[in-house]
Design a protein around this motif. Structure first.
Motif, PDB file in Angstrom:
ATOM      1  N   SER A  51      89.073 -66.740-134.548  1.00 60.09           N
ATOM      2  CA  SER A  51      89.556 -67.453-135.577  1.00 60.09           C
ATOM      3  C   SER A  51      90.315 -66.335-136.407  1.00 60.09           C
ATOM      4  CB  SER A  51      88.447 -68.116-136.435  1.00 60.09           C
ATOM      5  OG  SER A  51      87.781 -68.911-135.653  1.00 60.09           O
ATOM      6  N   ILE A  53      93.552 -66.304-139.848  1.00 60.28           N
ATOM      7  CA  ILE A  53      94.013 -67.028-141.125  1.00 60.28           C
ATOM      8  C   ILE A  53      95.511 -67.086-141.037  1.00 60.28           C
ATOM      9  CG2 ILE A  53      94.246 -67.244-143.372  1.00 60.28           C
ATOM     10  CD1 ILE A  53      91.438 -66.184-143.744  1.00 60.28           C
ATOM     11  N   TYR A  58      95.177 -71.691-143.643  1.00 55.40           N
ATOM     12  CA  TYR A  58      94.031 -72.231-143.000  1.00 55.40           C
ATOM     13  C   TYR A  58      93.667 -71.380-141.841  1.00 55.40           C
ATOM     14  CZ  TYR A  58      95.325 -77.092-144.597  1.00 55.40           C
ATOM     15  OH  TYR A  58      95.792 -78.230-145.327  1.00 55.40           O
ATOM     16  N   PRO A  59      92.462 -71.770-141.643  1.00 56.02           N
ATOM     17  CA  PRO A  59      91.546 -71.042-140.535  1.00 56.02           C
ATOM     18  C   PRO A  59      92.529 -71.528-139.242  1.00 56.02           C
ATOM     19  CG  PRO A  59      90.405 -72.653-141.380  1.00 56.02           C
ATOM     20  CD  PRO A  59      91.307 -72.595-142.469  1.00 56.02           C
ATOM     21  N   LYS A  92      91.880 -59.822-141.087  1.00 51.26           N
ATOM     22  CA  LYS A  92      90.482 -60.503-141.240  1.00 51.26           C
ATOM     23  C   LYS A  92      90.182 -61.651-140.045  1.00 51.26           C
ATOM     24  CE  LYS A  92      89.903 -59.430-146.132  1.00 51.26           C
ATOM     25  NZ  LYS A  92      89.852 -60.243-147.440  1.00 51.26           N
ATOM     26  N   HIS A  94      87.322 -63.490-137.063  1.00 49.99           N
ATOM     27  CA  HIS A  94      86.186 -64.073-136.652  1.00 49.99           C
ATOM     28  C   HIS A  94      85.970 -64.295-135.024  1.00 49.99           C
ATOM     29  CE1 HIS A  94      82.234 -66.571-136.665  1.00 49.99           C
ATOM     30  NE2 HIS A  94      81.943 -65.517-137.369  1.00 49.99           N
ATOM     31  N   ASN A  96      83.565 -66.114-132.234  1.00 49.63           N
ATOM     32  CA  ASN A  96      82.482 -66.752-131.638  1.00 49.63           C
ATOM     33  C   ASN A  96      82.429 -66.995-130.300  1.00 49.63           C
ATOM     34  OD1 ASN A  96      80.035 -68.416-131.873  1.00 49.63           O
ATOM     35  ND2 ASN A  96      81.004 -70.332-132.358  1.00 49.63           N
ATOM     36  N   GLN A 105      74.763 -68.590-129.358  1.00 46.86           N
ATOM     37  CA  GLN A 105      76.221 -68.285-129.814  1.00 46.86           C
ATOM     38  C   GLN A 105      75.961 -66.872-130.242  1.00 46.86           C
ATOM     39  OE1 GLN A 105      78.122 -71.368-132.520  1.00 46.86           O
ATOM     40  NE2 GLN A 105      76.275 -71.969-132.490  1.00 46.86           N
ATOM     41  N   ARG A 107      78.095 -64.593-133.129  1.00 48.43           N
ATOM     42  CA  ARG A 107      79.197 -65.000-134.145  1.00 48.43           C
ATOM     43  C   ARG A 107      79.470 -63.519-135.023  1.00 48.43           C
ATOM     44  NH1 ARG A 107      76.793 -68.782-138.194  1.00 48.43           N
ATOM     45  NH2 ARG A 107      79.132 -68.818-139.132  1.00 48.43           N
TER      46      ARG A 107
ATOM     47  N   ASN B  49      84.182 -76.070-131.968  1.00 47.31           N
ATOM     48  CA  ASN B  49      84.132 -74.871-132.614  1.00 47.31           C
ATOM     49  C   ASN B  49      84.765 -75.160-134.154  1.00 47.31           C
ATOM     50  OD1 ASN B  49      85.096 -72.176-133.873  1.00 47.31           O
ATOM     51  ND2 ASN B  49      83.654 -71.538-132.465  1.00 47.31           N
ATOM     52  N   SER B  51      86.024 -73.721-137.673  1.00 44.10           N
ATOM     53  CA  SER B  51      86.465 -72.744-138.408  1.00 44.10           C
ATOM     54  C   SER B  51      86.734 -73.215-139.912  1.00 44.10           C
ATOM     55  CB  SER B  51      87.721 -71.962-137.854  1.00 44.10           C
ATOM     56  OG  SER B  51      87.455 -71.500-136.560  1.00 44.10           O
ATOM     57  N   ILE B  53      86.740 -71.017-144.197  1.00 43.59           N
ATOM     58  CA  ILE B  53      87.106 -69.815-144.956  1.00 43.59           C
ATOM     59  C   ILE B  53      85.917 -69.367-145.700  1.00 43.59           C
ATOM     60  CG2 ILE B  53      88.691 -68.408-146.484  1.00 43.59           C
ATOM     61  CD1 ILE B  53      90.888 -70.120-144.889  1.00 43.59           C
ATOM     62  N   SER B  54      85.470 -68.040-145.594  1.00 42.66           N
ATOM     63  CA  SER B  54      84.282 -67.643-146.466  1.00 42.66           C
ATOM     64  C   SER B  54      84.724 -67.414-147.699  1.00 42.66           C
ATOM     65  CB  SER B  54      83.734 -66.478-145.476  1.00 42.66           C
ATOM     66  OG  SER B  54      84.693 -65.320-145.787  1.00 42.66           O
ATOM     67  N   ASP B  56      84.704 -64.490-149.070  1.00 43.57           N
ATOM     68  CA  ASP B  56      85.429 -63.230-149.175  1.00 43.57           C
ATOM     69  C   ASP B  56      86.619 -63.355-148.343  1.00 43.57           C
ATOM     70  OD1 ASP B  56      84.091 -63.361-147.080  1.00 43.57           O
ATOM     71  OD2 ASP B  56      83.376 -61.199-147.061  1.00 43.57           O
ATOM     72  N   ASN B  57      87.201 -64.691-148.275  1.00 43.74           N
ATOM     73  CA  ASN B  57      88.329 -64.760-147.278  1.00 43.74           C
ATOM     74  C   ASN B  57      88.579 -64.227-146.024  1.00 43.74           C
ATOM     75  OD1 ASN B  57      89.934 -66.382-149.554  1.00 43.74           O
ATOM     76  ND2 ASN B  57      89.942 -64.632-150.744  1.00 43.74           N
ATOM     77  N   TYR B  58      87.385 -64.363-145.377  1.00 42.29           N
ATOM     78  CA  TYR B  58      87.492 -64.081-143.815  1.00 42.29           C
ATOM     79  C   TYR B  58      87.309 -65.349-143.211  1.00 42.29           C
ATOM     80  CZ  TYR B  58      86.744 -59.191-143.597  1.00 42.29           C
ATOM     81  OH  TYR B  58      87.030 -57.680-143.615  1.00 42.29           O
ATOM     82  N   PRO B  59      88.119 -65.956-141.714  1.00 43.67           N
ATOM     83  CA  PRO B  59      87.563 -67.015-141.279  1.00 43.67           C
ATOM     84  C   PRO B  59      86.161 -66.904-140.866  1.00 43.67           C
ATOM     85  CG  PRO B  59      89.018 -65.575-139.936  1.00 43.67           C
ATOM     86  CD  PRO B  59      88.920 -64.949-141.390  1.00 43.67           C
ATOM     87  N   ASN B  60      85.613 -68.009-140.694  1.00 40.52           N
ATOM     88  CA  ASN B  60      84.244 -67.910-139.988  1.00 40.52           C
ATOM     89  C   ASN B  60      84.135 -69.362-138.964  1.00 40.52           C
ATOM     90  OD1 ASN B  60      81.603 -67.703-140.008  1.00 40.52           O
ATOM     91  ND2 ASN B  60      81.071 -68.117-142.069  1.00 40.52           N
ATOM     92  N   SER B  61      83.378 -69.144-138.196  1.00 42.52           N
ATOM     93  CA  SER B  61      83.193 -70.243-137.228  1.00 42.52           C
ATOM     94  C   SER B  61      81.999 -70.341-136.537  1.00 42.52           C
ATOM     95  CB  SER B  61      84.348 -70.035-136.105  1.00 42.52           C
ATOM     96  OG  SER B  61      84.117 -69.255-135.193  1.00 42.52           O
ATOM     97  N   ARG B  62      81.579 -71.683-136.044  1.00 37.65           N
ATOM     98  CA  ARG B  62      80.545 -71.968-135.314  1.00 37.65           C
ATOM     99  C   ARG B  62      80.543 -73.320-134.591  1.00 37.65           C
ATOM    100  NH1 ARG B  62      82.384 -72.780-139.953  1.00 37.65           N
ATOM    101  NH2 ARG B  62      80.956 -71.558-141.435  1.00 37.65           N
ATOM    102  N   LYS B  92      90.083 -76.727-146.334  1.00 38.62           N
ATOM    103  CA  LYS B  92      90.833 -76.173-145.336  1.00 38.62           C
ATOM    104  C   LYS B  92      90.292 -75.752-143.923  1.00 38.62           C
ATOM    105  CE  LYS B  92      95.049 -74.925-148.184  1.00 38.62           C
ATOM    106  NZ  LYS B  92      95.921 -73.824-148.591  1.00 38.62           N
ATOM    107  N   ALA B  93      90.280 -76.501-143.023  1.00 34.19           N
ATOM    108  CA  ALA B  93      89.312 -76.162-141.759  1.00 34.19           C
ATOM    109  C   ALA B  93      90.511 -76.443-140.579  1.00 34.19           C
ATOM    110  CB  ALA B  93      88.383 -77.062-141.661  1.00 34.19           C
ATOM    111  N   HIS B  94      89.836 -75.768-139.302  1.00 38.84           N
ATOM    112  CA  HIS B  94      90.325 -75.948-137.972  1.00 38.84           C
ATOM    113  C   HIS B  94      89.224 -76.062-136.942  1.00 38.84           C
ATOM    114  CE1 HIS B  94      92.307 -74.406-134.436  1.00 38.84           C
ATOM    115  NE2 HIS B  94      93.541 -74.836-135.011  1.00 38.84           N
ATOM    116  N   ILE B  95      89.418 -77.020-136.046  1.00 38.82           N
ATOM    117  CA  ILE B  95      88.679 -77.269-134.847  1.00 38.82           C
ATOM    118  C   ILE B  95      89.142 -77.064-133.589  1.00 38.82           C
ATOM    119  CG2 ILE B  95      87.625 -79.414-133.590  1.00 38.82           C
ATOM    120  CD1 ILE B  95      87.153 -80.690-136.315  1.00 38.82           C
TER     121      ILE B  95
END
Lengths: 212, 212
Positions: A51, A53, A58-59, A92, A94, A96, A105, A107, B49, B51, B53-54, B56-62, B92-95
């Protein structure tokens, strides 16, 4: 696809646990988990969701393949692709790893840098000829005509080049993500998963357990 | 894990193609692809998955599980989890659906909203008792002691509650991601993948083919 089809796909996680009484270095634990899934399914082991930005904040994510683990998690790409442009603007990122075979998983949060030209060259030359030519043929993520026949172009280029050395183009190479946080997730019954989060602080890893 | 092990896990993609001569509505195409992988592996079909945004502006995903497709792609979560807090702050997100069985990805950009309480209630009550109790037991993503025995607590709660109706807690419920872009990716030989990107513009979907 019906409302019911979603409910039938109920995942129950029962395979493993995290040993919270024996916290080891996260890179060691990663290698152990990686090796375990690699024994079962090589392709699953190396596939990771990256992932980044996008320029409109958007991610954005896609699968890339792990190709090494040294100063960080190494993968290769076209530097002019959408992901390359996103990383250029904002490193920045990420990762997974989802390993359904073992209900796990991993991460990973971190920042991305380019690998050296030497590392990129070495990897590029190890790829099959058709993949090297493919890297040159594709102007990644730009619009192309619906009827473009890439496989035919590929065959033409292979015929023209099969005795030549195909060098790495400048716009193709490696990246590595240097981790600042790594979370290990092991699926458990009733969604009461095991989660162990490591954060890097002054070159040391601090671990804590998270509620599922 | 050796340098060599990464190279051995070389994925070759040869199963399918995107029919660029017959562009159909992306939701229809999604349902078709979903049904095809669902026939092979239900769990693979619903796993996606997500995604975000955290802070602190990092992408984050699970990984989360697709539980419906109406105004958007529906999934459920603890609203106070890290992902819940991230979505609250930035929708704002992404799958990314990765379906290795058919060498496909579907990548979806959009914004997330909560489902109605009625939709969340209905889904919550359809879950097995142990999952409903699990949702109440877990204070998701907070730190917990290494020796906490969640499965034991679960059994205790099941014994106490098995004749009671467990209602949905306010901090648990549904989300749906409304798509503004959907990309279909079909792996092809020599990394010359088929890619078809749809963008929504004034309630219409505009499609274009992307270079691999």
């Amino acid at each position: 696809m019906s409302d019911n089809s979603f409910k039938k796909a109920r995942l129950d996680y029962n395979i493993g646990s995290i040993d919270f009484n024996n916290i080891i270095d996260p890179i060691k634990l990663f290698r152990r988990w990686f090796d375990e899934v690699y024994q079962i399914d090589k392709e699953e082991a190396v596939s990771m969701n990256l992932s980044t930005i996008s320029s409109d904040n958007y991610p954005n994510s896609r699968i890339v393949l792990l190709r090494g683990l040294e100063d960080g998690f190494i993968f290769y790409s076209n530097y002019k692709s959408q992901k390359g442009r996103e990383i250029e603007k904002n490193p920045k990122a990420h990762i997974n790893f989802y390993w359904p075979s073992l209900e796990r998983q991993v991460r990973i949060k971190g920042t991305i840098n380019k690998t050296s030209a030497k590392v990129s060259d070495k990897y590029f030359l190890s790829r099959p000829l058709k993949s090297r030519i493919g890297a040159i043929l594709s102007d990644q993520s730009t619009e192309i005509p619906l009827d473009k026949d890439l496989q035919k172009e590929l065959l033409g280029e292979i015929n023209k080049n099969h005795n030549k050395k195909i060098e790495r183009p400048n716009h193709w190479g490696g990246y590595y993500l240097k981790p600042s946080e790594i979370e290990f997730w092991q699926g458990k019954d009733a969604r009461l998963h095991d989660r162990l989060l490591y954060k890097r602080k002054n070159n040391e890893w601090i671990a804590k357990r998270l509620s599922p």
